[in-house]
Design an enzyme around this catalytic site. Structure first.
Site, PDB file in Angstrom:
ATOM      1  N   CYS A  71      39.724  37.508  37.761  1.00 50.57           N
ATOM      2  CA  CYS A  71      38.577  37.770  38.625  1.00 50.57           C
ATOM      3  C   CYS A  71      38.164  36.488  39.357  1.00 50.57           C
ATOM      4  O   CYS A  71      38.902  36.014  40.195  1.00 50.57           O
ATOM      5  CB  CYS A  71      37.441  38.373  37.796  1.00 50.57           C
ATOM      6  SG  CYS A  71      36.201  39.131  38.825  1.00 50.57           S
ATOM      7  N   HIS A  82      39.979  43.064  35.143  1.00 49.34           N
ATOM      8  CA  HIS A  82      39.709  42.422  33.844  1.00 49.34           C
ATOM      9  C   HIS A  82      40.624  42.982  32.750  1.00 49.34           C
ATOM     10  O   HIS A  82      40.298  43.998  32.136  1.00 49.34           O
ATOM     11  CB  HIS A  82      38.239  42.652  33.440  1.00 49.34           C
ATOM     12  CG  HIS A  82      37.285  41.838  34.237  1.00 49.34           C
ATOM     13  ND1 HIS A  82      36.892  40.573  33.859  1.00 49.34           N
ATOM     14  CD2 HIS A  82      36.668  42.087  35.415  1.00 49.34           C
ATOM     15  CE1 HIS A  82      36.074  40.072  34.766  1.00 49.34           C
ATOM     16  NE2 HIS A  82      35.911  40.979  35.726  1.00 49.34           N
ATOM     17  N   GLU A 108      41.003  41.999  29.845  1.00 47.39           N
ATOM     18  CA  GLU A 108      40.452  41.836  28.495  1.00 47.39           C
ATOM     19  C   GLU A 108      39.579  43.015  28.059  1.00 47.39           C
ATOM     20  O   GLU A 108      39.302  43.172  26.882  1.00 47.39           O
ATOM     21  CB  GLU A 108      39.655  40.525  28.397  1.00 47.39           C
ATOM     22  CG  GLU A 108      38.331  40.465  29.171  1.00 47.39           C
ATOM     23  CD  GLU A 108      38.491  40.152  30.654  1.00 47.39           C
ATOM     24  OE1 GLU A 108      39.601  40.332  31.190  1.00 47.39           O
ATOM     25  OE2 GLU A 108      37.482  39.760  31.272  1.00 47.39           O
TER      26      GLU A 108
END
Ligand code: XMP
Length: 507
Positions: free
Chosen positions: A79, A167, A169
């Protein structure tokens, strides 16, 4: 040398999550503020740049020396991290026409790129950004796109440098774990040798080296972190460790006795100190929650200090501090805030050296280490319990009689959760004694007695929490049992507030 991935933190809410995902790949990693990269550390095998609340073109945006990272380490920007690398190399980053937020589907994927190995067109990713990369520098090549975001991921030709605007994660990026694995294992070459067992082995050796024949004291609270720290230290230095478990009188029913028994079974050298009378005296008539906390905190330090001084030649104070307590969190002003230790004030007062063997572990890793050390499941899965204990669950002033009423009600609730198989489904639970009396009827008699509230929440980190949707049948049974068995209580309520705006504890 322990190989590691560095996660450079630009202040995103999800930075810790990146750390957890990397650890789940059995790879050691550290989260470091954006401006504190450890250039001298030879064990770094790769670097991840996190997201940020800033835009890259903000005056106050967090910047780092990218030229000292690019081509020196395998790099993955997430990001803001991806936007920063593109922007600083001459690309354009602009406010997105509409904030790109939520689920998106990869429509184009370059399967030849090592970052995208085994990631299919149609995979779901999670977007969360106000800005977007609108043009890339010359040698930056698009490797994945979604319908809305053409530059979902890029690779810098001739370098081990990648950027993703989504993202990986977060849970909603279904291909996220694979992508992180491709980076950490495939590109950085991590050997995936970080495990609870390897941690125990290396930490025990390091503790023996660090502590030698020195004596160490540790304050046990009954909680998971201090218990695991104690068992680990016990393995390293045995009887040179003395544990002190203070009963301030605000523990759960029979907790002091039961936990002390558990500790003794684990072979710990533990001193149990019943200091409840002293705490009750100091708390008499006190109603303000913060004063209660201060009195208990100070009283704990005094008692611990007195006991520790009875042991000859103590050099170290050990604490069960864990990684989330230590990560230097970045505030929006760019100041680095150091989080507090478990027992604030104790190290300063005692003039001892500090030993924190769990300071690099996340909570789930602490539990895994505890299991590997052979600790019983009921100690490892124990709910969090506040340091000041029931004192912050008795609204208003505290008396031994009120504590006893609350302990009885709390015991019925907690035992009920265990019996119904619900204990492990909630993050924490307890009963609150309200400063309210209400009218009831028992048999032929009118009663005018206390009300209690049941509190049970689900959470992953206590920062946010939802009230647990416990079955009505269970709540009915607990309510009935409390009213029938606990003298002085004739009304039971269930707290259905979430955090925020409420908190988990009532005080
Ligand atoms: P709140 O009530 O702020 O609680 O939502 C978040 C978590 O912290 C625990 N808590 C405390 N723990 N000393 C502690 O050691 C305290 O004074 C304290 N106050 C709250 C609470 O039980 C929950 O897990």
């Amino acid at each position: 040398m322990q190989e590691k991935i560095i996660i450079l933190d630009f202040g995103s809410q999800t930075t810790q999550l990146i750390g957890r995902r990397v650890r789940e790949l059995s790879t050691y990693c550290e989260i470091i503020p954006y401006n504190k990269f450890p250039y001298d550390d030879k064990s770094v095998i790769g670097v991840i740049l996190s997201g940020s609340p800033f835009s890259v073109y903000d005056e106050k945006a967090f910047k780092t020396e990218l030229d000292r990272l690019r081509t020196h380490y395998p790099l993955l920007g997430i990001c803001y991290g991806a936007q920063l690398m593109a922007y600083e190399a001459g690309g354009s980053v602009e406010p997105a026409p509409s904030r790109e937020y939520g689920r998106a589907i990869l429509t184009e994927v370059n399967h030849n790129d090592p970052l995208l190995k085994d990631i299919e067109v149609g995979s779901q990713v999670w977007m969360s950004h106000g800005d977007t990369i609108t043009s890339l520098p010359e040698n930056f090549k698009i490797i994945a796109s979604t319908k809305e975001v053409a530059i979902a991921a890029y690779h810098v030709e001739g370098e081990k440098t990648w950027g993703v605007q989504f993202h990986p994660e977060v849970f909603h990026s279904t291909c996220g774990t694979q992508l992180l694995k491709n980076f950490v294992v495939g590109i950085c070459g991590a050997s995936q040798s970080w495990s609870a067992e390897s941690f125990i082995e290396s930490t025990v050796a390091a503790l023996r080296e660090q502590l030698g024949d020195d004596k160490v004291v540790l304050g046990l609270s009954g909680g998971v972190d201090s218990s695991v720290a104690a068992v680990l230290l016990n393995r390293a230095i045995g009887k040179n460790l003395t544990c002190i478990f203070v009963d301030h009188g605000m523990l759960r029913k029979n907790e002091f006795r039961n936990v002390l028994h558990d500790y003794e079974c684990l072979g710990l050298n533990v001193i149990g100190v019943d200091a409840s009378a002293r705490f009750f005296k100091e708390l008499e008539g006190v109603t303000d929650p913060e004063r209660k906390r201060k009195i208990i905190g100070k009283g704990f330090i005094d008692v611990f200090d007195e006991e520790a001084h009875k042991i000859k030649d103590v050099k170290w104070l050990a604490q069960g501090t864990i990684y989330p307590d230590c990560i230097e969190s970045l505030s929006i002003t760019g100041m680095v805030i150091k989080s507090h230790h478990n027992v604030g004030g104790l190290p300063e007062k005692m003039n001892l050296k500090l030993c924190e063997p769990l300071r690099l572990l996340f909570k789930d890793e602490v539990r895994a280490v505890g299991r590997s050390l052979g600790m019983p499941e009921h100690l490892i899965k124990r709910h969090p319990f506040p340091g000041p204990g029931l004192a912050v669950r008795i609204l208003g002033d505290i008396t031994p009689e009120k504590v006893s009423v609350l302990q009885d009600a709390d015991d019925i609730f907690i035992q009920g959760l265990r019996d119904w198989g619900l204990y492990d489904k909630v993050w924490q639970a307890g009963v609150i004694l309200l400063p309210v009396q209400s009218v009831g009827v028992m048999g032929d008699e009118r009663t005018y007695e206390r009300a209690v509230a049941l509190r049970a929440v689900t959470s992953t980190d206590a920062m946010t929490a939802d009230w647990a949707h416990l079955p009505y049948e269970f709540l009915a049974k607990v309510s009935n049992d409390i009213i029938n068995q606990v003298r002085g209580v004739n009304r039971v309520c269930y707290d259905i507030s979430s955090k925020p705006p409420s908190t988990i504890e009532w005080e």
